[in-house]
Design a protein around this motif. Structure first.
Motif, PDB file in Angstrom:
ATOM      1  N   SER A 223       0.820  -1.210   0.000  1.00 41.33           N
ATOM      2  CA  SER A 223       0.000   0.000   0.000  1.00 41.33           C
ATOM      3  C   SER A 223       0.855   1.261   0.000  1.00 41.33           C
ATOM      4  N   ILE A 224       1.920   1.271   0.809  1.00 40.33           N
ATOM      5  CA  ILE A 224       2.772   2.463   0.890  1.00 40.33           C
ATOM      6  C   ILE A 224       3.541   2.675  -0.408  1.00 40.33           C
ATOM      7  N   THR A 225       4.166   1.627  -0.944  1.00 43.58           N
ATOM      8  CA  THR A 225       4.933   1.787  -2.190  1.00 43.58           C
ATOM      9  C   THR A 225       4.024   2.172  -3.349  1.00 43.58           C
ATOM     10  N   GLY A 226       2.790   1.639  -3.369  1.00 42.21           N
ATOM     11  CA  GLY A 226       1.852   2.023  -4.424  1.00 42.21           C
ATOM     12  C   GLY A 226       1.455   3.482  -4.317  1.00 42.21           C
ATOM     13  N   SER A 227       1.226   3.949  -3.082  1.00 46.91           N
ATOM     14  CA  SER A 227       0.853   5.356  -2.884  1.00 46.91           C
ATOM     15  C   SER A 227       2.020   6.285  -3.212  1.00 46.91           C
ATOM     16  N   LEU A 228       3.249   5.844  -2.947  1.00 50.38           N
ATOM     17  CA  LEU A 228       4.416   6.674  -3.250  1.00 50.38           C
ATOM     18  C   LEU A 228       4.595   6.881  -4.752  1.00 50.38           C
ATOM     19  N   LEU A 229       4.093   5.954  -5.557  1.00 49.24           N
ATOM     20  CA  LEU A 229       4.118   6.162  -7.004  1.00 49.24           C
ATOM     21  C   LEU A 229       3.287   7.388  -7.382  1.00 49.24           C
ATOM     22  N   THR A 230       2.130   7.517  -6.757  1.00 50.08           N
ATOM     23  CA  THR A 230       1.276   8.683  -7.010  1.00 50.08           C
ATOM     24  C   THR A 230       1.935   9.954  -6.497  1.00 50.08           C
ATOM     25  N   VAL A 231       2.538   9.873  -5.315  1.00 50.62           N
ATOM     26  CA  VAL A 231       3.224  11.033  -4.746  1.00 50.62           C
ATOM     27  C   VAL A 231       4.357  11.495  -5.666  1.00 50.62           C
ATOM     28  N   SER A 232       5.130  10.534  -6.173  1.00 57.57           N
ATOM     29  CA  SER A 232       6.241  10.866  -7.071  1.00 57.57           C
ATOM     30  C   SER A 232       5.740  11.501  -8.361  1.00 57.57           C
ATOM     31  N   ALA A 233       4.652  10.961  -8.923  1.00 53.61           N
ATOM     32  CA  ALA A 233       4.155  11.455 -10.209  1.00 53.61           C
ATOM     33  C   ALA A 233       3.520  12.833 -10.093  1.00 53.61           C
ATOM     34  N   ILE A 234       2.811  13.106  -8.990  1.00 49.90           N
ATOM     35  CA  ILE A 234       2.043  14.353  -8.873  1.00 49.90           C
ATOM     36  C   ILE A 234       2.835  15.470  -8.205  1.00 49.90           C
ATOM     37  N   TRP A 235       3.526  15.162  -7.118  1.00 50.40           N
ATOM     38  CA  TRP A 235       4.150  16.223  -6.313  1.00 50.40           C
ATOM     39  C   TRP A 235       5.676  16.250  -6.397  1.00 50.40           C
ATOM     40  N   MET A 236       6.307  15.226  -6.987  1.00 46.61           N
ATOM     41  CA  MET A 236       7.779  15.202  -7.011  1.00 46.61           C
ATOM     42  C   MET A 236       8.335  15.160  -8.433  1.00 46.61           C
TER      43      MET A 236
ATOM     44  N   TYR B  23      10.690   7.625  -9.535  1.00 44.16           N
ATOM     45  CA  TYR B  23       9.479   6.888  -9.894  1.00 44.16           C
ATOM     46  C   TYR B  23       9.812   5.459 -10.329  1.00 44.16           C
ATOM     47  N   MET B  24      10.831   5.304 -11.196  1.00 42.50           N
ATOM     48  CA  MET B  24      11.172   3.970 -11.703  1.00 42.50           C
ATOM     49  C   MET B  24      11.651   3.055 -10.578  1.00 42.50           C
ATOM     50  N   GLY B  25      12.468   3.601  -9.687  1.00 38.76           N
ATOM     51  CA  GLY B  25      12.938   2.780  -8.569  1.00 38.76           C
ATOM     52  C   GLY B  25      11.803   2.336  -7.675  1.00 38.76           C
ATOM     53  N   MET B  26      10.873   3.257  -7.386  1.00 38.56           N
ATOM     54  CA  MET B  26       9.732   2.915  -6.551  1.00 38.56           C
ATOM     55  C   MET B  26       8.810   1.933  -7.268  1.00 38.56           C
ATOM     56  N   ALA B  27       8.686   2.070  -8.599  1.00 40.41           N
ATOM     57  CA  ALA B  27       7.848   1.138  -9.369  1.00 40.41           C
ATOM     58  C   ALA B  27       8.398  -0.280  -9.293  1.00 40.41           C
ATOM     59  N   ILE B  28       9.730  -0.414  -9.329  1.00 37.69           N
ATOM     60  CA  ILE B  28      10.348  -1.745  -9.232  1.00 37.69           C
ATOM     61  C   ILE B  28      10.132  -2.323  -7.835  1.00 37.69           C
ATOM     62  N   ILE B  29      10.311  -1.482  -6.801  1.00 41.54           N
ATOM     63  CA  ILE B  29      10.103  -1.950  -5.418  1.00 41.54           C
ATOM     64  C   ILE B  29       8.654  -2.392  -5.226  1.00 41.54           C
ATOM     65  N   HIS B  30       7.725  -1.594  -5.742  1.00 47.61           N
ATOM     66  CA  HIS B  30       6.305  -1.935  -5.617  1.00 47.61           C
ATOM     67  C   HIS B  30       5.995  -3.236  -6.343  1.00 47.61           C
ATOM     68  N   GLN B  31       6.550  -3.396  -7.544  1.00 49.52           N
ATOM     69  CA  GLN B  31       6.289  -4.615  -8.308  1.00 49.52           C
ATOM     70  C   GLN B  31       6.826  -5.843  -7.588  1.00 49.52           C
ATOM     71  N   VAL B  32       8.020  -5.722  -6.985  1.00 44.22           N
ATOM     72  CA  VAL B  32       8.600  -6.852  -6.254  1.00 44.22           C
ATOM     73  C   VAL B  32       7.718  -7.237  -5.072  1.00 44.22           C
ATOM     74  N   THR B  33       7.224  -6.244  -4.311  1.00 41.14           N
ATOM     75  CA  THR B  33       6.378  -6.557  -3.157  1.00 41.14           C
ATOM     76  C   THR B  33       5.064  -7.203  -3.588  1.00 41.14           C
ATOM     77  N   VAL B  34       4.490  -6.735  -4.698  1.00 43.51           N
ATOM     78  CA  VAL B  34       3.241  -7.329  -5.181  1.00 43.51           C
ATOM     79  C   VAL B  34       3.478  -8.764  -5.654  1.00 43.51           C
ATOM     80  N   ILE B  35       4.576  -9.003  -6.351  1.00 44.97           N
ATOM     81  CA  ILE B  35       4.874 -10.354  -6.840  1.00 44.97           C
ATOM     82  C   ILE B  35       5.101 -11.301  -5.664  1.00 44.97           C
TER      83      ILE B  35
END
Length: 362
Positions: free
Chosen positions: A219-232, A237-249
């Motif tokens: 949940s946190i890594t997924g939300s950080l993707l939105t934070v990175s895209a909108i406010w940062m 973004y790519m690093g967080m996307a990989i971390i999120h994908q690993v946790t989901v897998i």
């Protein structure tokens, strides 16, 4: 009758392979037609797609194993038979609403646990619905004009929405809203686990804490993707996307063998209350109290016979399962002391048969 364990092992292997093949075929065709003949495959979700396929196969194997147990197999045969009737179908829908929608089965324990469970279960279910629809390419959004999106499900346009509308914001951030609910629910669960003295004794890190930590991480890594895209401005973004994908897998591969297994089991177990509510109740042959249905008692006897564990009362037409649980315990204990047991509602007197069982007495 001889008992050959390898026969059950072969049956499981054969049915698990067959069911897995059916699931793979259904998933392939659902992806094929959902993506409009592979025309809208999102390659960014490729890793999620393969993890989802493996998760479905592992779940199929686990469910196959569960339903091949003689009690479960008999329960499902009776349940499917009951569900074919209008009364049975109505009962199933009512039970699904009660157990899944309102979560009544846990509300009786405590209001705190009910709120916690509602946040986690509905957050996870909504996340599953959105994730699988996107990962399996059943759902995608097409730009129409310059500021309007069309939601397309299996090639069928569902509705149009302005890109900056409230409904668009709600839909775009559906996973974020579900993630917030999951974080709140998991936080409540972890607080309870570290403060409840009884849970401190019963719980384990692998079974009770790791699933909650994994859900929070997703949940946190997924939300950080939105934070990175909108406010940062896309920072990390790519690093967080990989971390999120690993946790989901990791979650998807861990799902069939973890505490999360009770989620599909809750849907499968909808047969149980129907099994008890839709059949005529049978009284205990000793005390006369109604304790189970005739069908249930018959199925118990058949299952024990298939397991080569018959428990008849010798020289009578009765079986141990014809007595309620309390009377079975009392009768077994009295038989061990060679005392006489009277079945008031059957006009019979029983005694020990000398083999840890009962028989008709003199």
């Amino acid at each position: 009758m001889n008992y050959y364990p390898y026969e059950e092992s072969f049956l499981f292997t054969k049915k698990a392979a067959r069911n897995s093949f059916i699931v793979l075929v259904l998933v392939f065709f659902s992806v094929y037609f959902g993506s409009e003949r592979l025309g809208y495959v999102d390659l960014a979700l490729y890793g999620y797609l393969w993890a989802t396929v493996v998760c479905f196969v592992l779940l199929t194997i686990r469910i196959t194993s569960w339903t091949l147990r003689p009690p479960t197999r008999r329960l499902w045969k009776q349940g499917i038979k009951m569900m074919l009737s209008p009364k049975g179908l109505k009962f199933v829908l009512q039970t699904l609403y009660s157990n899944i929608g309102e979560q009544k089965f846990i509300r009786s324990r405590s209001f705190y646990r009910w709120i916690q469970h509602m946040f986690i279960s509905w957050g996870v279910l909504i996340s599953f619905g959105i994730t699988f629809a996107l990962v399996l390419n059943w759902l995608h959004f097409e730009l129409e004009g310059t500021k309007t999106y069309v939601a397309v499900f299996f090639g069928i346009p569902l509705f149009r929405m302005p890109a900056d509308s409230i409904i668009a914001i709600i839909i775009y951030h559906g996973l974020n809203w579900a993630g917030i609910a999951v974080i709140i629910g998991c936080g409540m669960a972890m607080y309870r686990r570290v403060t409840d003295q009884k849970k401190l004794v019963e719980q384990s890190k692998e079974y009770d804490f790791f699933p909650l930590i994994l859900l929070i991480a997703i949940s946190i890594t997924g939300s950080l993707l939105t934070v990175s895209a909108i406010w940062m401005e896309g920072f990390f973004y790519m690093g967080m996307a990989i971390i999120h994908q690993v946790t989901v897998i990791v979650f998807l591969l861990y799902f069939p063998f973890s505490k999360f297994w009770h989620l599909p089991l809750r849907f499968l177990a909808v047969v149980v209350p129907m099994y008890h509510a839709m059949e005529e109740q049978k009284p205990c042959v000793k005390c006369g109290r109604e304790y189970a249905t005739k069908t249930q008692i018959s199925d118990v006897q058949l299952t024990l016979q298939k397991r080569h564990l018959p428990l008849p009362i010798d020289n009578t037409e009765h079986h141990f399962s014809d007595m309620c649980a309390e009377c079975r315990r009392v009768s077994h204990r009295l038989g061990g002391y060679n005392a006489k047991i009277k079945l008031e509602h059957s006009n019979l007197v029983l005694e020990s048969n000398g083999r840890n069982g009962l028989q008709k007495g003199d």
